[in-house]
Design an enzyme around this catalytic site. Structure first.
Site: not given
Ligand SMILES: *Cc1c(COP(=O)(O)O)cnc(C)c1O
Length: 377
Positions: A178, A180-183
């Protein structure tokens, strides 16, 4: 304004999306999906990694693979995102919430056994902030009671526990890509599969209940409907976006960790004077700087700090409202034992801006403002 999150973007994403379009392969399991899966398998050591349309969908696949039936019970923390529970509720399961540990905000492994009944089928540890749950203990309990374990590793890519990648420490691991995640790939995720014997069924569930994956590999002449399933594979255009970041995964990870360490060192004075607490990383865990949070006295002080930082142009965000207190949580679940920390600790936690590309000067400015707030509070 300093944003709380900016979706990761390396620069090559558009080129790769164009490549996917030129190759006339924009649906699922094209070249970029394959490259991403292979990367995930090599990086984590999972027997199989399959891209999915979200972590929520990876969790749904895991719930099907784990054989969850109506009336089964599934143990998880209440301090988590709704998807952790949704995936199992969709299979008719009842959710049994267990309290968290105040130090890591993860499920308290010592409270799990008390929540087990003859209906229990699965334990779902959630690796909050990319910091691992106490997996040795959790796996030992699961083995003793013959339960499946599904890791919600939505926040845990690039993190390890005793040297092993999160998401590969149990039967099924679920990642999120998503924004909002790191990747990221906008919306997307992956399911990691430990046991070879589960791979074929996973491919079938992901391809609408057909053995199409086998067909594409040339293992059968025509494909057919063999089981129930859904459409859990993402478009190759999304995978192309993700590939640009996986190529630079170490660079992104290093930069995030630098930001994390800058916060941690800069806020140490406030820790020493007892004003705030910082995340705790157990020694067997290597984390991925998914999140940097501070814990303050209580809800009232947190609200004041959020407002103060907002006036200074800094956006900070609190996190989960415990699921057992929500309307659906009450309907589909119950809390086993006492809520000693879930509610109390969730009300104290505040997440600071954290994203790839966040400038060191901005981090220093944020630290300075937090220090200033506590001069008067
Ligand atoms: C982000 C997140 C999810 C959901 O991920 P999606 O890819 O948006 O479905 C689930 N669980 C946790 C703990 C998360 O942080």
């Amino acid at each position: 304004m300093i944003s709380f999150n900016i979706p990761p973007h390396i620069g090559k994403e558009l080129d790769y999306i164009k490549e996917a379009i030129s190759a006339h392969k924009i649906s699922g399991d094209g070249q970029f999906s394959k490259m991403c899966s292979k990367w995930l398998e090599e990086k984590t050591g999972a027997s199989k990694a399959l891209l999915t349309t979200s972590c929520t969908h990876a969790l749904e696949m895991a719930a099907i693979l784990a054989g969850v039936q109506p009336g089964d019970e599934v143990i998880m923390p209440s301090y988590t995102f709704v998807s952790t529970a949704d995936a199992f509720v969709l299979r008719g399961a009842k959710i049994v919430f267990v309290d968290i540990r105040p130090d890591t905000m993860n499920i308290d492994e010592n409270l799990i056994e008390d929540a087990i009944t003859e209906k229990t089928r699965v334990i779902v540890p959630v690796h909050y902030a990319g910091v691992a749950c106490e997996m040795d203990k959790i796996n030992a309990i699961a083995k003793k009671h013959q339960l499946k374990v599904v890791e919600d590793a939505a926040q845990g890519i690039m993190s390890t526990y005793k040297g092993q990648a999160l998401g590969t420490l149990s039967d099924y691991g679920c990642y999120s890509f998503h924004e909002t995640k790191n990747y990221s790939m906008g919306e997307g995720g992956a399911i990691l599969i430990k046991n070879e014997k589960d791979i074929e069924r996973a491919e079938i569930i992901r391809e609408k209940g057909t053995n199409r994956s086998k067909f594409f590999r040339g293992q059968i002449d025509k494909y057919t409907w063999v089981d129930y399933g859904s459409s859990y594979l993402p478009s190759d255009m999304n995978a192309a976006y993700l590939w640009a970041q996986l190529e630079k995964a170490d660079e992104i990870n290093t930069q995030r960790l630098n930001t994390w360490n800058l916060y941690s060192e800069g806020l140490q004075n406030l820790v020493d004077s007892g004003k705030i607490e910082l995340p705790y990383i157990p020694k067997e865990c290597v984390h991925n700087a998914h999140m940097f949070y501070v814990k303050i006295k209580d809800l009232e002080e947190r609200t004041k700090l959020i407002d103060y930082l907002k006036e200074s142009g800094i956006l900070t965000v609190f996190h989960y409202i415990p699921l057992h207190t929500s309307p659906a949580g009450k309907r589909f679940g119950r809390f086993n034992g006492k809520d000693e920390y879930t509610t109390k600790e969730s009300e104290r936690l505040l997440r600071l801006p954290m994203y790839y590309g966040l400038d060191n000067h901005e981090v220093e400015y944020i630290i300075e403002k937090i220090e200033k707030f506590f001069i008067h509070n």
